[in-house]
Design a protein around this motif. Sequence first.
Motif, mmCIF file in Angstrom:
data_model
loop_
_atom_site.group_PDB
_atom_site.id
_atom_site.type_symbol
_atom_site.label_atom_id
_atom_site.label_comp_id
_atom_site.label_asym_id
_atom_site.label_seq_id
_atom_site.Cartn_x
_atom_site.Cartn_y
_atom_site.Cartn_z
ATOM 1 N N THR A 24 0.836 -1.195 0.000
ATOM 2 C CA THR A 24 0.000 0.000 0.000
ATOM 3 C C THR A 24 0.874 1.248 0.000
ATOM 4 O O THR A 24 0.500 2.268 -0.558
ATOM 5 N N SER A 25 2.056 1.158 0.641
ATOM 6 C CA SER A 25 2.993 2.283 0.601
ATOM 7 C C SER A 25 4.419 1.803 0.838
ATOM 8 O O SER A 25 4.652 0.793 1.498
ATOM 9 N N ILE A 26 5.356 2.557 0.269
ATOM 10 C CA ILE A 26 6.787 2.314 0.459
ATOM 11 C C ILE A 26 7.406 3.650 0.825
ATOM 12 O O ILE A 26 7.150 4.660 0.175
ATOM 13 N N ASP A 27 8.219 3.660 1.882
ATOM 14 C CA ASP A 27 8.919 4.869 2.312
ATOM 15 C C ASP A 27 10.409 4.598 2.426
ATOM 16 O O ASP A 27 10.824 3.619 3.045
ATOM 17 N N TYR A 28 11.203 5.484 1.829
ATOM 18 C CA TYR A 28 12.662 5.441 1.903
ATOM 19 C C TYR A 28 13.087 6.824 2.377
ATOM 20 O O TYR A 28 12.777 7.818 1.726
ATOM 21 N N GLU A 29 13.773 6.890 3.507
ATOM 22 C CA GLU A 29 14.215 8.188 4.014
ATOM 23 C C GLU A 29 15.657 8.111 4.483
ATOM 24 O O GLU A 29 15.995 7.362 5.400
ATOM 25 N N ALA A 30 16.510 8.908 3.839
ATOM 26 C CA ALA A 30 17.908 9.055 4.234
ATOM 27 C C ALA A 30 18.034 10.439 4.850
ATOM 28 O O ALA A 30 17.742 11.442 4.204
ATOM 29 N N SER A 31 18.455 10.471 6.107
ATOM 30 C CA SER A 31 18.458 11.747 6.810
ATOM 31 C C SER A 31 19.607 11.821 7.812
ATOM 32 O O SER A 31 19.821 10.913 8.606
ATOM 33 N N SER A 32 20.340 12.913 7.738
ATOM 34 C CA SER A 32 21.360 13.238 8.740
ATOM 35 C C SER A 32 21.394 14.757 8.859
ATOM 36 O O SER A 32 20.511 15.437 8.354
ATOM 37 N N ARG A 33 22.413 15.288 9.487
ATOM 38 C CA ARG A 33 22.451 16.735 9.707
ATOM 39 C C ARG A 33 22.364 17.552 8.423
ATOM 40 O O ARG A 33 21.614 18.496 8.330
ATOM 41 N N GLY A 34 23.119 17.176 7.407
ATOM 42 C CA GLY A 34 23.139 17.977 6.186
ATOM 43 C C GLY A 34 22.433 17.353 5.004
ATOM 44 O O GLY A 34 22.383 17.943 3.931
ATOM 45 N N ILE A 35 21.889 16.170 5.182
ATOM 46 C CA ILE A 35 21.287 15.451 4.055
ATOM 47 C C ILE A 35 19.865 15.041 4.390
ATOM 48 O O ILE A 35 19.586 14.572 5.493
ATOM 49 N N TYR A 36 18.991 15.239 3.421
ATOM 50 C CA TYR A 36 17.628 14.738 3.560
ATOM 51 C C TYR A 36 17.160 14.285 2.186
ATOM 52 O O TYR A 36 17.250 15.029 1.212
ATOM 53 N N TYR A 37 16.696 13.053 2.100
ATOM 54 C CA TYR A 37 16.192 12.510 0.842
ATOM 55 C C TYR A 37 15.070 11.545 1.192
ATOM 56 O O TYR A 37 15.286 10.564 1.901
ATOM 57 N N HIS A 38 13.864 11.847 0.715
ATOM 58 C CA HIS A 38 12.697 11.037 1.056
ATOM 59 C C HIS A 38 11.960 10.640 -0.213
ATOM 60 O O HIS A 38 11.647 11.485 -1.045
ATOM 61 N N ILE A 39 11.689 9.326 -0.342
ATOM 62 C CA ILE A 39 10.896 8.802 -1.442
ATOM 63 C C ILE A 39 9.682 8.120 -0.825
ATOM 64 O O ILE A 39 9.821 7.312 0.089
ATOM 65 N N HIS A 40 8.519 8.467 -1.327
ATOM 66 C CA HIS A 40 7.275 7.855 -0.847
ATOM 67 C C HIS A 40 6.487 7.370 -2.054
ATOM 68 O O HIS A 40 6.257 8.124 -2.990
ATOM 69 N N VAL A 41 6.097 6.100 -2.025
ATOM 70 C CA VAL A 41 5.278 5.522 -3.088
ATOM 71 C C VAL A 41 3.977 5.073 -2.470
ATOM 72 O O VAL A 41 3.969 4.353 -1.471
ATOM 73 N N GLU A 42 2.906 5.525 -3.048
ATOM 74 C CA GLU A 42 1.579 5.086 -2.613
ATOM 75 C C GLU A 42 0.755 4.836 -3.860
ATOM 76 O O GLU A 42 0.492 5.760 -4.631
ATOM 77 N N GLY A 43 0.394 3.582 -4.055
ATOM 78 C CA GLY A 43 -0.329 3.220 -5.269
ATOM 79 C C GLY A 43 0.542 3.449 -6.487
ATOM 80 O O GLY A 43 1.640 2.926 -6.581
ATOM 81 N N GLY A 44 0.090 4.258 -7.396
ATOM 82 C CA GLY A 44 0.836 4.554 -8.612
ATOM 83 C C GLY A 44 1.494 5.913 -8.604
ATOM 84 O O GLY A 44 1.827 6.444 -9.656
#
Length: 138
Positions: A24-44
């Motif tokens: 139903t959903s996929i979440d990928y989050e890379a996060s530290s002090r200077g870096i933030y990268y978030h991918i969220h998939v829900e359905g299509g």
Amino acid sequence: MNYLLGMLMLVFAAKGCEEQLAYTSIDYEASSRGIYYHIHVEGGELTVENTRDGSDKITKTLTSAQVNELNRLAQAYVATTSGDIENPSDASAYDAAVPVSFVIMSDSYSRSAKFDRGSPPAQLAPLIGRLLLLAESE
């Protein structure tokens, strides 16, 4: 005739199992002090963010082939893991690596993994690789 009926029953049963295991959903989050990268998939729909405030949010519509591929990779990951995966490395504890939090949800299961960016667990590597590729492509 019984053979044909048996094959039809098998096909319908397999189709039902596939739909039950669909994410139903996929979440990928890379996060530290200077870096933030978030991918969220829900359905299509795939959403990518590079800032914590969401000011640069990009949303992409996935094709049915891409959704099916993600679903196939997600099912393979769920089939090979019985629970959550913790990061075997402690590099993110002293800023040598960016920690990643990964969560995949369905109506019937939930799996999470924590690992260093660029070093996903082997059973998760194909799904992470495809997800990052979809997020990077225009």
